[in-house]
Write a protein that holds these residues in place. Structure first.
Motif, mmCIF file in Angstrom:
data_model
loop_
_atom_site.group_PDB
_atom_site.id
_atom_site.type_symbol
_atom_site.label_atom_id
_atom_site.label_comp_id
_atom_site.label_asym_id
_atom_site.label_seq_id
_atom_site.Cartn_x
_atom_site.Cartn_y
_atom_site.Cartn_z
ATOM 1 N N ILE A 23 0.796 -1.226 0.000
ATOM 2 C CA ILE A 23 0.000 0.000 0.000
ATOM 3 C C ILE A 23 0.830 1.277 0.000
ATOM 4 O O ILE A 23 0.316 2.343 -0.331
ATOM 5 C CB ILE A 23 -0.972 0.035 1.206
ATOM 6 N N ALA A 24 2.096 1.202 0.381
ATOM 7 C CA ALA A 24 2.894 2.432 0.469
ATOM 8 C C ALA A 24 4.373 2.094 0.522
ATOM 9 O O ALA A 24 4.759 0.965 0.841
ATOM 10 C CB ALA A 24 2.499 3.246 1.700
ATOM 11 N N VAL A 25 5.186 3.103 0.223
ATOM 12 C CA VAL A 25 6.634 2.954 0.263
ATOM 13 C C VAL A 25 7.228 4.156 0.989
ATOM 14 O O VAL A 25 6.922 5.306 0.652
ATOM 15 C CB VAL A 25 7.231 2.862 -1.159
ATOM 16 N N GLY A 26 8.049 3.886 1.962
ATOM 17 C CA GLY A 26 8.776 4.935 2.661
ATOM 18 C C GLY A 26 10.234 4.926 2.224
ATOM 19 O O GLY A 26 10.887 3.883 2.251
ATOM 20 N N ILE A 27 10.721 6.073 1.791
ATOM 21 C CA ILE A 27 12.110 6.183 1.343
ATOM 22 C C ILE A 27 12.879 7.036 2.347
ATOM 23 O O ILE A 27 12.531 8.192 2.582
ATOM 24 C CB ILE A 27 12.197 6.814 -0.058
ATOM 25 N N ALA A 28 13.898 6.440 2.933
ATOM 26 C CA ALA A 28 14.748 7.169 3.883
ATOM 27 C C ALA A 28 15.806 7.918 3.081
ATOM 28 O O ALA A 28 16.902 7.408 2.837
ATOM 29 C CB ALA A 28 15.390 6.208 4.880
ATOM 30 N N ALA A 29 15.465 9.112 2.651
ATOM 31 C CA ALA A 29 16.369 9.883 1.798
ATOM 32 C C ALA A 29 15.937 11.338 1.755
ATOM 33 O O ALA A 29 14.747 11.642 1.860
ATOM 34 C CB ALA A 29 16.384 9.320 0.374
ATOM 35 N N ASP A 30 16.914 12.211 1.594
ATOM 36 C CA ASP A 30 16.636 13.615 1.326
ATOM 37 C C ASP A 30 16.326 13.794 -0.160
ATOM 38 O O ASP A 30 16.931 13.138 -1.005
ATOM 39 C CB ASP A 30 17.839 14.486 1.685
ATOM 40 N N VAL A 31 15.390 14.674 -0.458
ATOM 41 C CA VAL A 31 15.112 15.045 -1.843
ATOM 42 C C VAL A 31 15.964 16.268 -2.163
ATOM 43 O O VAL A 31 15.766 17.336 -1.594
ATOM 44 C CB VAL A 31 13.625 15.350 -2.055
ATOM 45 N N ARG A 32 16.927 16.095 -3.053
ATOM 46 C CA ARG A 32 17.907 17.151 -3.307
ATOM 47 C C ARG A 32 17.548 17.972 -4.544
ATOM 48 O O ARG A 32 17.166 17.415 -5.571
ATOM 49 C CB ARG A 32 19.297 16.545 -3.477
ATOM 50 N N LYS A 33 17.704 19.277 -4.425
ATOM 51 C CA LYS A 33 17.561 20.172 -5.573
ATOM 52 C C LYS A 33 18.958 20.437 -6.118
ATOM 53 O O LYS A 33 19.823 20.963 -5.415
ATOM 54 C CB LYS A 33 16.880 21.470 -5.156
ATOM 55 N N LEU A 34 19.167 20.075 -7.358
ATOM 56 C CA LEU A 34 20.500 20.138 -7.947
ATOM 57 C C LEU A 34 20.600 21.238 -8.994
ATOM 58 O O LEU A 34 19.606 21.588 -9.637
ATOM 59 C CB LEU A 34 20.844 18.788 -8.588
ATOM 60 N N PRO A 35 21.794 21.774 -9.190
ATOM 61 C CA PRO A 35 22.002 22.791 -10.232
ATOM 62 C C PRO A 35 22.025 22.143 -11.605
ATOM 63 O O PRO A 35 21.920 20.918 -11.743
ATOM 64 C CB PRO A 35 23.375 23.376 -9.861
ATOM 65 N N PRO A 36 22.181 22.928 -12.666
ATOM 66 C CA PRO A 36 22.250 22.361 -14.019
ATOM 67 C C PRO A 36 23.388 21.351 -14.164
ATOM 68 O O PRO A 36 24.375 21.382 -13.413
ATOM 69 C CB PRO A 36 22.483 23.599 -14.899
ATOM 70 N N LEU A 37 23.247 20.471 -15.147
ATOM 71 C CA LEU A 37 24.212 19.390 -15.336
ATOM 72 C C LEU A 37 25.635 19.906 -15.506
ATOM 73 O O LEU A 37 26.580 19.316 -14.970
ATOM 74 C CB LEU A 37 23.811 18.557 -16.564
ATOM 75 N N GLU A 38 25.799 21.002 -16.224
ATOM 76 C CA GLU A 38 27.147 21.527 -16.451
ATOM 77 C C GLU A 38 27.852 21.834 -15.135
ATOM 78 O O GLU A 38 29.054 21.579 -14.971
ATOM 79 C CB GLU A 38 27.076 22.791 -17.322
ATOM 80 N N ARG A 39 27.117 22.398 -14.207
ATOM 81 C CA ARG A 39 27.680 22.711 -12.891
ATOM 82 C C ARG A 39 27.988 21.431 -12.118
ATOM 83 O O ARG A 39 29.038 21.312 -11.486
ATOM 84 C CB ARG A 39 26.675 23.584 -12.120
ATOM 85 N N ILE A 40 27.074 20.462 -12.170
ATOM 86 C CA ILE A 40 27.275 19.207 -11.451
ATOM 87 C C ILE A 40 28.559 18.521 -11.898
ATOM 88 O O ILE A 40 29.355 18.046 -11.073
ATOM 89 C CB ILE A 40 26.070 18.266 -11.678
ATOM 90 N N LEU A 41 28.784 18.484 -13.201
ATOM 91 C CA LEU A 41 29.934 17.757 -13.736
ATOM 92 C C LEU A 41 31.264 18.407 -13.388
ATOM 93 O O LEU A 41 32.312 17.756 -13.470
ATOM 94 C CB LEU A 41 29.799 17.609 -15.255
ATOM 95 N N HIS A 42 31.229 19.660 -12.957
ATOM 96 C CA HIS A 42 32.468 20.356 -12.613
ATOM 97 C C HIS A 42 32.772 20.352 -11.118
ATOM 98 O O HIS A 42 33.833 20.833 -10.701
ATOM 99 C CB HIS A 42 32.425 21.813 -13.115
#
Length: 207
Positions: A93-112
């Motif tokens: 009936i449900a799923v609990g995920i033990a995790a933070d939901v992260r807001k990430l910058p654009p891919l170019e920034r992530i890769l650097h």
């Protein structure tokens, strides 16, 4: 054994610990535990790290392919678990995920930025699990691992000592492995079960 069951998931890069519980959210019964494979392809586990060393277009394509493959793998795993539970007379009936939901910058920034690549890889597999569960019309509850015990004591009206005793008892009954991942996944499942069960403590915890 209880009819309604909730999953708790604690993910890592390419895999996750899954615990299934049912019954009273405050005194649940352990129904199952497994390790979920979130890869299901020959793509690199750390796609963002590999993409950082590729030309921009190739890196972007690799990340997109890895994200899509993770969703497919998570969907297969959750569907399999759901079918196995159904065969044993349980309804997921449900799923609990033990995790933070992260807001990430654009891919170019992530890769650097190295630390952002790690965050993005974790977020990719978290999102894959959440998307797969949503596609299966399952309620998904997110709870930060850092706050999960505090939130559980409040939402479930249980003391921290009682919660620790409960988790320790479940671990003794289950036998090894019963590590921090299993304990956090169990608490996430308890919160999910309470949120959508027949006698909910609170709906929409941590979403």
């Amino acid at each position: 054994m209880p009819a309604d069951v909730a999953l708790g998931v604690r993910h890592h890069t390419g895999w996750a610990v899954m615990v299934a519980i049912g019954g009273d959210a405050r005194r649940p019964v352990l129904v199952d535990r497994q390790r979920l494979n979130l890869m299901g392809s020959d793509l690199p586990r750390e796609a963002y790290h590999v993409a950082a060393n590729l030309p921009a277009a190739d890196g972007k394509r690799l990340v997109a392919e890895a994200s899509a493959a993770a969703v497919l793998a998570a969907g297969r795993e959750v569907s399999r678990v759901k079918a196995e539970l159904k065969a044993r007379g349980h309804s997921l009936i449900a799923v609990g995920i033990a995790a933070d939901v992260r807001k990430l910058p654009p891919l170019e920034r992530i890769l650097h930025v190295h630390t952002l690549r790690h965050s993005a890889e974790g977020e990719m597999f978290r999102a894959a699990i959440a998307d797969a569960c949503t596609d299966l019309e399952l309620e998904v509850i997110h709870t930060s691992p850092k706050d999960i015990k505090r939130l559980a004591t409040t939402e479930l009206s249980i003391s921290e000592a009682a919660l620790d005793d409960l988790l320790a008892q479940m671990g003794r009954e289950a036998g090894p492995p019963w590590q921090q991942d299993h304990r956090q996944a169990t608490v996430a499942a308890m919160l999910a079960l309470a949120s959508v069960g027949a006698d909910p403590v609170r709906r929409g915890v941590g979403r």
